[in-house]
Design a protein around this motif. Structure first.
Motif, PDB file in Angstrom:
ATOM      1  N   ARG A  66       0.833  -1.255  -0.251  1.00 45.07           N
ATOM      2  CA  ARG A  66      -0.287   0.444   0.411  1.00 45.07           C
ATOM      3  C   ARG A  66       1.177   0.674  -0.004  1.00 45.07           C
ATOM      4  NH1 ARG A  66      -5.532   1.221   3.154  1.00 45.07           N
ATOM      5  NH2 ARG A  66      -6.180   0.462   0.838  1.00 45.07           N
ATOM      6  N   SER A  68       0.594   5.415   0.354  1.00 48.32           N
ATOM      7  CA  SER A  68      -0.515   6.473   0.911  1.00 48.32           C
ATOM      8  C   SER A  68      -0.049   7.806   0.922  1.00 48.32           C
ATOM      9  CB  SER A  68      -1.453   5.335   1.478  1.00 48.32           C
ATOM     10  OG  SER A  68      -0.454   4.924   3.085  1.00 48.32           O
ATOM     11  N   TYR A  92     -10.121   8.210 -10.770  1.00 48.12           N
ATOM     12  CA  TYR A  92      -8.950   7.805 -10.216  1.00 48.12           C
ATOM     13  C   TYR A  92      -8.173   6.111 -10.517  1.00 48.12           C
ATOM     14  CZ  TYR A  92      -6.730  12.600 -10.027  1.00 48.12           C
ATOM     15  OH  TYR A  92      -5.560  13.651 -10.203  1.00 48.12           O
ATOM     16  N   ALA A  94      -5.943   4.388 -10.168  1.00 53.39           N
ATOM     17  CA  ALA A  94      -4.642   3.574  -9.230  1.00 53.39           C
ATOM     18  C   ALA A  94      -4.627   4.226  -8.222  1.00 53.39           C
ATOM     19  CB  ALA A  94      -3.338   4.083 -10.011  1.00 53.39           C
ATOM     20  N   VAL A  95      -5.650   4.909  -7.468  1.00 53.76           N
ATOM     21  CA  VAL A  95      -5.640   5.456  -6.015  1.00 53.76           C
ATOM     22  C   VAL A  95      -6.817   5.863  -5.964  1.00 53.76           C
ATOM     23  CG1 VAL A  95      -4.791   7.896  -5.074  1.00 53.76           C
ATOM     24  CG2 VAL A  95      -3.632   6.657  -6.759  1.00 53.76           C
ATOM     25  N   HIS A 108      -4.629   6.847  -1.414  1.00 54.94           N
ATOM     26  CA  HIS A 108      -3.855   5.456  -1.373  1.00 54.94           C
ATOM     27  C   HIS A 108      -3.752   4.839  -2.284  1.00 54.94           C
ATOM     28  CE1 HIS A 108      -7.096   2.707  -0.844  1.00 54.94           C
ATOM     29  NE2 HIS A 108      -7.719   3.703   0.142  1.00 54.94           N
ATOM     30  N   ALA A 109      -3.189   3.571  -2.844  1.00 51.83           N
ATOM     31  CA  ALA A 109      -3.138   2.718  -3.924  1.00 51.83           C
ATOM     32  C   ALA A 109      -2.692   1.557  -3.509  1.00 51.83           C
ATOM     33  CB  ALA A 109      -1.786   3.556  -4.533  1.00 51.83           C
ATOM     34  N   LEU A 111      -1.649  -2.270  -4.438  1.00 50.43           N
ATOM     35  CA  LEU A 111      -0.117  -3.121  -5.562  1.00 50.43           C
ATOM     36  C   LEU A 111       0.198  -4.077  -4.971  1.00 50.43           C
ATOM     37  CD1 LEU A 111       3.218  -0.356  -5.901  1.00 50.43           C
ATOM     38  CD2 LEU A 111       0.874  -1.021  -7.688  1.00 50.43           C
ATOM     39  N   ASP A 125       5.962   0.572 -10.465  1.00 48.72           N
ATOM     40  CA  ASP A 125       4.312   1.345 -10.089  1.00 48.72           C
ATOM     41  C   ASP A 125       4.693   2.042  -9.349  1.00 48.72           C
ATOM     42  OD1 ASP A 125       3.937  -0.780 -12.439  1.00 48.72           O
ATOM     43  OD2 ASP A 125       3.833  -2.596 -11.481  1.00 48.72           O
ATOM     44  N   ASP A 128       4.769   5.401 -10.105  1.00 47.38           N
ATOM     45  CA  ASP A 128       3.538   5.633 -10.828  1.00 47.38           C
ATOM     46  C   ASP A 128       2.717   6.048  -9.362  1.00 47.38           C
ATOM     47  OD1 ASP A 128       2.268   6.034 -12.970  1.00 47.38           O
ATOM     48  OD2 ASP A 128       0.898   4.281 -12.494  1.00 47.38           O
ATOM     49  N   ARG A 129       2.674   5.037  -8.533  1.00 47.78           N
ATOM     50  CA  ARG A 129       1.170   5.856  -7.486  1.00 47.78           C
ATOM     51  C   ARG A 129       1.929   6.663  -7.096  1.00 47.78           C
ATOM     52  NH1 ARG A 129       0.414   2.033 -10.362  1.00 47.78           N
ATOM     53  NH2 ARG A 129      -0.791   0.290 -10.152  1.00 47.78           N
ATOM     54  N   SER A 132       0.915   9.891  -8.344  1.00 51.48           N
ATOM     55  CA  SER A 132      -0.979   9.673  -9.307  1.00 51.48           C
ATOM     56  C   SER A 132      -0.855  10.147  -7.622  1.00 51.48           C
ATOM     57  CB  SER A 132      -0.794   9.160  -8.710  1.00 51.48           C
ATOM     58  OG  SER A 132      -0.715   7.994 -10.460  1.00 51.48           O
TER      59      SER A 132
END
Length: 183
Positions: A66, A68, A92, A94-95, A108-109, A111, A125, A128-129, A132
């Protein structure tokens, strides 16, 4: 290895390997007992980013992370903020936005990565998060707060001072119509 079994000040081996991969791209990333942490100086303000591993996932061969940032809700925002969060969650993929037990706004995202070891693709990745999350805070939430009059005077001044400039301002458009460019 459960969080309660960890040596104080040391994150999991997976997170430590990920920290080494992220070190060049994420300034000041450090290991803590809770996971990885880094502080970003964003338009929103100083944002502490967290990267945590879910070690109780269903598959031991999969890494669940996670990424965040938990921030205090903007001053003056009430149920309007919740409506904004719900509508933003649809924009969004991804987020996502939620609330912590303490009432903090959590961006948060989550993965999942195949394999027991982090690699360059997982690090990309994660970055990228991170980008974002910061984009959501800096572009969407800051602007929304400015438009709706939320935030402290100091926050509003910061958001205004760091507002991205338009690609073309209205004077440039007038010059184009008058033949001011390219004859």
């Amino acid at each position: 290895c459960r969080a309660s079994d960890r040596v104080p000040g040391v994150s999991t081996p997976v997170l430590e390997a990920l920290r080494e991969l992220l070190d060049e791209d994420l300034d000041g990333v450090t290991s803590t007992p809770e996971g990885l942490r880094a502080v970003a100086d964003a338009r929103w303000g100083e944002v502490t980013l967290g990267i945590d591993q879910d070690e109780d996932g269903p598959d031991a061969d999969e890494i669940a992370l996670r990424v965040s940032a938990a921030i205090a809700p903007p001053a003056g925002a009430g149920h309007e903020l919740l409506l904004w969060a719900l509508s933003t969650n649809t924009q969004y993929w991804a987020v996502k936005i939620g609330l912590t037990e303490d009432g903090m706004l959590l961006v948060h995202a989550d993965l999942d990565a195949d394999g027991p070891e982090p690699d360059g693709l997982l690090a990309a990745d994660v970055m990228d998060r991170v980008e974002s999350i910061l984009q959501l805070l800096d572009e969407d939430l800051s602007e929304w707060c400015l438009v709706h009059g939320f935030g402290t005077p100091a926050q509003r001044a910061r958001w205004e001072s760091r507002r991205p400039e338009r690609a073309l301002d209205e004077d440039d458009d007038d010059d184009d119509e008058e033949g001011g460019r390219g004859g």
